[in-house]
Design a protein around this motif. Structure first.
Motif, PDB file in Angstrom:
ATOM      1  N   PRO A 242       0.824  -1.009   0.091  1.00 30.06           N
ATOM      2  CA  PRO A 242      -0.170  -0.027  -0.120  1.00 30.06           C
ATOM      3  C   PRO A 242       0.733   1.375   0.017  1.00 30.06           C
ATOM      4  N   ASN A 243       1.898   1.293   0.791  1.00 31.39           N
ATOM      5  CA  ASN A 243       2.775   2.520   0.629  1.00 31.39           C
ATOM      6  C   ASN A 243       3.415   2.847  -0.695  1.00 31.39           C
ATOM      7  N   ASP A 244       3.571   1.766  -1.488  1.00 31.98           N
ATOM      8  CA  ASP A 244       3.798   2.357  -2.891  1.00 31.98           C
ATOM      9  C   ASP A 244       3.078   3.270  -3.630  1.00 31.98           C
ATOM     10  N   LEU A 245       1.815   3.461  -3.142  1.00 31.57           N
ATOM     11  CA  LEU A 245       0.776   4.200  -3.899  1.00 31.57           C
ATOM     12  C   LEU A 245       1.062   5.826  -3.431  1.00 31.57           C
ATOM     13  N   LEU A 246       1.558   6.119  -2.449  1.00 30.06           N
ATOM     14  CA  LEU A 246       1.688   7.121  -1.506  1.00 30.06           C
ATOM     15  C   LEU A 246       2.531   8.519  -2.369  1.00 30.06           C
ATOM     16  N   GLY A 247       3.455   8.144  -3.082  1.00 31.57           N
ATOM     17  CA  GLY A 247       4.157   9.161  -3.732  1.00 31.57           C
ATOM     18  C   GLY A 247       3.536   9.516  -4.694  1.00 31.57           C
ATOM     19  N   ALA A 248       2.842   8.704  -5.661  1.00 30.54           N
ATOM     20  CA  ALA A 248       1.930   8.942  -6.754  1.00 30.54           C
ATOM     21  C   ALA A 248       0.664   9.760  -6.354  1.00 30.54           C
ATOM     22  N   LEU A 249       0.122   9.508  -5.139  1.00 29.53           N
ATOM     23  CA  LEU A 249      -1.103  10.117  -4.597  1.00 29.53           C
ATOM     24  C   LEU A 249      -0.693  11.725  -4.176  1.00 29.53           C
ATOM     25  N   LEU A 250       0.343  11.716  -3.595  1.00 28.16           N
ATOM     26  CA  LEU A 250       0.699  13.116  -3.037  1.00 28.16           C
ATOM     27  C   LEU A 250       1.241  14.086  -4.288  1.00 28.16           C
ATOM     28  N   PHE A 251       1.877  13.352  -5.265  1.00 24.00           N
ATOM     29  CA  PHE A 251       2.364  14.135  -6.610  1.00 24.00           C
ATOM     30  C   PHE A 251       0.888  14.613  -7.275  1.00 24.00           C
ATOM     31  N   LEU A 252      -0.015  13.799  -7.140  1.00 23.26           N
ATOM     32  CA  LEU A 252      -0.920  14.261  -8.107  1.00 23.26           C
ATOM     33  C   LEU A 252      -2.051  15.316  -7.179  1.00 23.26           C
ATOM     34  N   VAL A 253      -2.094  15.261  -5.910  1.00 31.22           N
ATOM     35  CA  VAL A 253      -2.911  16.061  -4.930  1.00 31.22           C
ATOM     36  C   VAL A 253      -2.286  17.299  -4.934  1.00 31.22           C
ATOM     37  N   ASP A 254      -0.760  17.472  -5.041  1.00 33.05           N
ATOM     38  CA  ASP A 254      -0.027  18.859  -4.701  1.00 33.05           C
ATOM     39  C   ASP A 254       0.155  19.709  -5.718  1.00 33.05           C
ATOM     40  N   GLU A 255      -0.622  20.842  -6.166  1.00 29.91           N
ATOM     41  CA  GLU A 255      -0.436  21.124  -7.507  1.00 29.91           C
ATOM     42  C   GLU A 255       1.186  21.991  -7.554  1.00 29.91           C
ATOM     43  N   SER A 256       1.864  22.228  -6.367  1.00 28.69           N
ATOM     44  CA  SER A 256       3.137  22.540  -6.471  1.00 28.69           C
ATOM     45  C   SER A 256       3.955  21.548  -7.416  1.00 28.69           C
ATOM     46  N   TYR A 257       3.540  20.119  -7.401  1.00 23.55           N
ATOM     47  CA  TYR A 257       4.112  19.365  -8.069  1.00 23.55           C
ATOM     48  C   TYR A 257       3.716  18.864  -9.401  1.00 23.55           C
ATOM     49  N   SER A 259       1.087  20.834 -11.275  1.00 21.22           N
ATOM     50  CA  SER A 259       0.082  21.763 -11.606  1.00 21.22           C
ATOM     51  C   SER A 259      -0.434  21.616 -13.136  1.00 21.22           C
ATOM     52  N   PHE A 260       0.522  21.182 -14.225  1.00 17.98           N
ATOM     53  CA  PHE A 260       0.000  20.927 -15.526  1.00 17.98           C
ATOM     54  C   PHE A 260      -0.317  19.398 -15.771  1.00 17.98           C
ATOM     55  N   VAL A 261      -0.651  18.634 -14.768  1.00 16.18           N
ATOM     56  CA  VAL A 261      -0.985  17.280 -14.974  1.00 16.18           C
ATOM     57  C   VAL A 261      -2.466  17.037 -14.792  1.00 16.18           C
ATOM     58  N   THR A 262      -3.296  16.739 -15.986  1.00 15.46           N
ATOM     59  CA  THR A 262      -4.531  16.371 -15.735  1.00 15.46           C
ATOM     60  C   THR A 262      -4.783  15.592 -16.574  1.00 15.46           C
ATOM     61  N   GLY A 263      -5.978  14.533 -16.513  1.00 14.09           N
ATOM     62  CA  GLY A 263      -6.317  13.764 -17.407  1.00 14.09           C
ATOM     63  C   GLY A 263      -5.530  12.373 -17.651  1.00 14.09           C
ATOM     64  N   THR A 264      -4.602  12.297 -16.535  1.00 14.08           N
ATOM     65  CA  THR A 264      -3.409  11.201 -16.779  1.00 14.08           C
ATOM     66  C   THR A 264      -3.942  10.030 -15.802  1.00 14.08           C
ATOM     67  N   THR A 265      -3.874   8.695 -16.430  1.00 12.75           N
ATOM     68  CA  THR A 265      -3.889   7.675 -15.451  1.00 12.75           C
ATOM     69  C   THR A 265      -2.299   7.176 -15.175  1.00 12.75           C
ATOM     70  N   LEU A 266      -1.964   7.324 -14.128  1.00 13.99           N
ATOM     71  CA  LEU A 266      -0.714   6.981 -13.598  1.00 13.99           C
ATOM     72  C   LEU A 266      -0.494   5.300 -13.098  1.00 13.99           C
ATOM     73  N   ALA A 267       0.442   4.751 -13.730  1.00 13.41           N
ATOM     74  CA  ALA A 267       0.419   3.147 -13.406  1.00 13.41           C
ATOM     75  C   ALA A 267       1.504   3.047 -12.293  1.00 13.41           C
ATOM     76  N   VAL A 268       0.966   2.363 -11.321  1.00 12.34           N
ATOM     77  CA  VAL A 268       2.074   2.051 -10.288  1.00 12.34           C
ATOM     78  C   VAL A 268       2.408   0.579  -9.969  1.00 12.34           C
ATOM     79  N   ASP A 269       3.133  -0.248 -10.896  1.00 14.34           N
ATOM     80  CA  ASP A 269       2.605  -1.470 -11.427  1.00 14.34           C
ATOM     81  C   ASP A 269       3.941  -2.471 -11.127  1.00 14.34           C
ATOM     82  N   GLY A 270       5.058  -1.957 -10.707  1.00 11.10           N
ATOM     83  CA  GLY A 270       6.257  -2.845 -10.972  1.00 11.10           C
ATOM     84  C   GLY A 270       6.511  -3.191 -12.276  1.00 11.10           C
TER      85      GLY A 270
END
Length: 278
Positions: A242-257, A259-270
């Motif tokens: 479960p912890n493997d998803l947290l960096g991706a989540l924080l990246f997507l919800v924090d616009e300082s990281y 701000s120009f990312v929308t409409g993307t599906t980010l795979a976290v899949d090894g």
């Protein structure tokens, strides 16, 4: 330890399916980041357990019994959140799941194979799985969307799946629903692009969760044949944590990281999607 995103402090996040294995970890991490978290799920006691754990760790969280397929239930949850926290900045559409009524026994059709065939799948079971995953994302987005538009940097994160790209055997309803999530994520991203509301999705690779445990682990705790196929097709040769998803989540919800990312599906899949099998 993941660094603290000071930008997120005092924001409010709504997480549907917030007591699940993956989303409860997201809730804990957002709370650690200073986000006030509202955990929505069908079973009150499960959400309250996660909220209590967050409070004991010094965070702020509430749990609200909510049916994501019932607009009235969602509206009640929204009013409760606004009374408690006064705003909504982030929506994570994590509610979803599968059901045995929508799962075939064999991976491929064979008259002689034991288990439910495609022709024996229950119509209601199939519809319920599709509705839970797709409509259960659409309705919360609609109910909470107007409040999100009032926020300075609102974000929606939907939860997709590996089966959204290429359908997995046995689970046609779930695969079809998750494919629709990717499409809907892009649609909403375009629709709201000029408002500042960003909409993205995370597609987890293979994680052992409550809903897939029976498919991946046998009664003695050993990997099933299906699990072994998954590990073989995952270059990192392991299931995700479960912890493997947290960096991706924080990246997507924090616009300082992002701000120009929308409409993307980010795979976290090894590396699962990158591997051709050869």
């Amino acid at each position: 330890m993941i660094p603290i995103h000071e930008n997120l402090k005092d924001r409010v996040a709504v997480i549907t399916g917030g007591s699940g294995v993956l989303c409860s970890q997201m809730a804990r991490e957002l709370a650690r980041q200073g986000v006030k978290v509202a955990i929505l799920n069908r079973t009150a006691v499960k959400g309250e357990k996660v909220a209590s754990e967050i409070a004991m760790a010094g965070g702020t969280a509430i749990a609200i019994e909510t049916d994501v397929l019932n607009r009235e239930s969602l509206e009640h949850a929204k009013e409760t959140i606004l009374q408690q926290f006064g705003r909504i900045d982030i929506l994570i559409n994590g509610a979803g799941g599968n059901h045995s009524d929508a799962i075939t026994g064999p991976e491929k059709y064979d008259d002689n194979t034991e288990g439910k065939s495609f022709f024996e799948l229950d119509e209601n079971g199939f519809s319920n799985v599709f509705s839970l995953n797709f409509t259960g994302t659409f309705l919360p987005s609609q109910v909470f969307g107007k409040e999100l538009l009032k926020a300075d940097a609102p974000a929606i994160v939907n939860i997709s799946s590996m089966s959204s790209y290429a359908p997995l055997t046995k689970i046609p309803a779930y695969s079809a629903a998750k494919a629709s999530i990717n499409n809907f994520t892009m649609w909403m991203a375009v629709h709201f692009a000029e408002t500042g509301l960003r909409v993205n999705s995370i597609a987890p690779g293979f994680f052992l969760t409550t809903q897939n445990k029976d498919l991946l682990v046998d009664g003695e705790g050993n990997y099933t044949a299906r699990s072994k196929k998954i590990i073989e097709a995952t270059p990192m040769k392991k299931f995700g944590e479960p912890n493997d998803l947290l960096g991706a989540l924080l990246f997507l919800v924090d616009e300082s990281y992002s701000s120009f990312v929308t409409g993307t599906t980010l795979a976290v899949d090894g590396g699962f999607m990158a591997y051709s099998g050869v």
